[in-house]
Design an enzyme around this catalytic site. Structure first.
Site: not given
Length: 118
Positions: A44, A48, A75, A78, A80
């Protein structure tokens, strides 16, 4: 982070690809820590870094375009359900960037609607 990826202003597309290939090799070989990569959420974090570097590369390569990246925030969706803002709030930054006028800022990273450090 790998020193080779830290200078976003000097990195080329070819050098970025070389570093990402090296990360994948080191990941598969279990050599992340030994070779200076992050060990916590490494894929991850490196993705980025690559996104930010590629944003700057494209902004330089295409100076007549406005090329930026944006983090919409945490945000709630569904996928998260733990998010702390709704989809409308999360859309504000991307929509703002999509509607920038000609000659607007380019090569930047936005955290929601604010410019952030890479």
């Amino acid at each position: 982070m790998r020193e080779q990826l830290s200078d976003f202003n000097q990195i080329t597309e070819e050098r970025l690809q070389e570093q990402l290939d090296q990360f994948l090799k080191d990941f598969k070989d279990g050599l992340l820590e030994e070779h200076g990569w992050p060990t916590t959420t490494s894929a991850y974090r490196v993705s980025k870094i690559a996104l930010n570097a590629y944003t700057r590369i494209l902004a330089k390569k295409f100076p007549n375009f406005c090329v930026n990246c944006v983090h919409p925030g945490y945000v709630k969706t569904d996928m998260n359900p733990q998010g702390n803002i709704n989809a409308e709030e999360g859309a504000r930054g991307p929509v703002m960037l999509a509607l920038l006028p000609e000659g607007g800022p380019s090569g930047l990273d936005f955290d929601q609607m604010e410019v952030s450090d890479f």
